[in-house]
Design an enzyme around this catalytic site. Structure first.
Site, mmCIF file in Angstrom:
data_model
loop_
_atom_site.group_PDB
_atom_site.id
_atom_site.type_symbol
_atom_site.label_atom_id
_atom_site.label_comp_id
_atom_site.label_asym_id
_atom_site.label_seq_id
_atom_site.Cartn_x
_atom_site.Cartn_y
_atom_site.Cartn_z
ATOM 1 N N SER A 1 0.809 -1.213 0.000
ATOM 2 C CA SER A 1 0.000 0.000 0.000
ATOM 3 C C SER A 1 0.841 1.260 0.000
ATOM 4 C CB SER A 1 -0.929 0.012 1.223
ATOM 5 O OG SER A 1 -0.175 0.076 2.431
ATOM 6 N N ASP B 1 15.382 -23.234 -10.958
ATOM 7 C CA ASP B 1 14.585 -22.140 -10.399
ATOM 8 C C ASP B 1 13.107 -22.419 -10.644
ATOM 9 O OD1 ASP B 1 13.360 -19.727 -9.703
ATOM 10 O OD2 ASP B 1 15.015 -18.516 -10.466
ATOM 11 N N HIS C 1 16.275 -20.640 -6.923
ATOM 12 C CA HIS C 1 16.081 -19.197 -7.094
ATOM 13 C C HIS C 1 16.887 -18.369 -6.090
ATOM 14 C CE1 HIS C 1 13.850 -15.608 -8.333
ATOM 15 N NE2 HIS C 1 13.719 -15.299 -7.050
#
Length: 410
Positions: free
Chosen positions: A225, A311, A346
């Site tokens: 936000s 990954d 990853h």
């Protein structure tokens, strides 16, 4: 708190006699150095054992979240009653073979821990403290109920001696600046993390420990936000390192718009047999329209791309291949170096960090377990090799390059 590594050699060992070794036995365990950077290898040496004697070396770390992580290896002493982790092989445990740093990179949550844990250092001004212990025989559980034959403590630091940490909260920019020890001048590095957001400092602190003024930048706040856009036109890089990243995302749009574009493809996500989320298909197939990709053909500085071939979170292998194709067509592929590691996932971290195959992740307000991929040993090898080459790459292009530096626009 600033560490001083200077003369610290070892905390020594708490030496205990074992009934199986006899009352005269006094096994000694030593870890050298007792204080060092997290990417510095240590040496573990055991002496005063009977020949051909079975022992277990065990490491234990309590994270800043209060969780315990452990690793262990099975060893047999040589004819001189010695075990040295850089010469003797582990016959089993959380790692096997001659692996002097196996007690770090194979760390895993102790049995009964919370699910989905990930080990990351939050407060870089304090060390990662690891207790190394030796136990009788080859054991794999209930270490807390056993009496150690000997033990030693080692401190692993991200902030080296003399590195200064400076908070940056100005003009809407949130970050942390790490300044190396000494008068300089120093090359500057901007350290930016991925989609998890937040201000992550440990890699920046470690880079500063190797002589680079480094700023860890919070460009993706953990709270979506309050996501803000940073004007990166201020920066004119001499070189760039991309770890497990991609050039695929809408360009010339605010960051929130990029997130919205990704969310539209969430139906492409899938789950493995453990109900871990596989996210890599979100950007597949790679788009062909120019508006959906960064035009890497316009890159004019050396680029190092690091990917793990297992990954499961992002289509990094396909992205690297597409980047190479685009740069070849544009005539600037000589600037591109790709390091592609079989069996790596990853989360390619600094060396000797524990391999995290899957962990908790907050996605669209919900907590899931994200599958990052990788296998422990090849992933650990990828972390060690890539970090060495990252430092060499930065040294070459920021300190030793003969090319004239571009004019900064800051």
């Amino acid at each position: 708190m600033v560490p001083h590594f200077g003369e610290a050699k070892s905390h020594g060992g708490a030496l205990l006699a074992s009934p199986m070794l006899g009352t005269c036995a006094c096994p000694l365990l030593e870890v050298r150095p007792s204080r060092g950077l997290v990417d510095e290898k240590f040496q573990i040496a055991v002496e005063n054992l009977p020949p051909a004697h079975k022992v277990t070396l065990h490491s234990l770390h309590q994270s800043e979240d209060g969780d315990f992580w452990e690793a262990f290896g099975f060893y047999v002493s040589d004819a001189d009653g010695r075990v040295t982790a850089d010469r003797h092989e582990s016959l089993g445990g959380t790692y096997e073979g001659v692996e002097p740093m196996g007690l770090l990179w194979s760390l895993r949550p102790v049995p009964g821990s919370r699910t989905g844990l990930r080990l990351r250092k939050k407060h870089v001004a304090s060390p990662m403290v690891v207790c190394i212990s030796m136990y009788e025989g080859h054991v794999s559980q209930r270490f807390g109920e056993l009496v150690a034959l000997a033990c030693a403590v080692t401190e692993r630091w991200y902030m080296g001696p003399g590195v200064r940490r400076v908070d940056v909260r100005e003009g809407g920019v949130t970050g942390t600046l790490f300044l190396p020890q000494g008068p300089g001048p120093f090359a500057g590095v901007l350290d930016m993390w991925g989609g998890g957001g937040g201000l992550v400092e440990y890699r920046a602190a470690l880079l500063a420990s190797h002589g680079f003024v480094t700023m860890a930048l919070e460009y993706l706040p953990a709270d979506e936000s309050r996501t803000a856009d940073i004007e990166f036109g201020y920066f004119d890089p001499r070189c760039c390192v991309c770890i497990s990243g991609s050039h695929v995302h809408p360009i010339n749009k605010p960051i929130l718009s990029v997130f919205e574009e990704i969310k539209e493809n969430f139906q492409k996500t899938r789950f493995d047999e453990n109900n871990y989320l596989i996210w890599r298909d979100v950007i597949l197939p790679l788009p062909s329209e120019p508006s959906m990709k960064v035009d890497v053909g316009r890159i004019r500085c050396p680029l190092l791309v690091i990917v793990g071939q297992d990954d499961q979170n992002w289509a990094t292998v396909e992205s690297a291949e597409d980047m190479q194709k685009m740069m070849e067509e544009a005539g600037n592929s000589h600037l591109l170096t790709i390091l592609s590691y079989p069996g790596a996932g990853h989360l390619i971290e600094p060396p000797y960090s524990p391999h995290i195959r899957a962990s908790n992740f907050v996605l669209r307000g919900d907590k899931v377990i994200m599958l990052w991929g990788g296998q422990t040993k090849p992933h650990a090898d990828a972390q060690e090799d890539s970090w060495k080459k990252i430092l060499e790459f930065l040294q070459l292009h920021l300190y030793h390059s003969q090319d004239p530096a571009p004019l900064a626009r800051l």
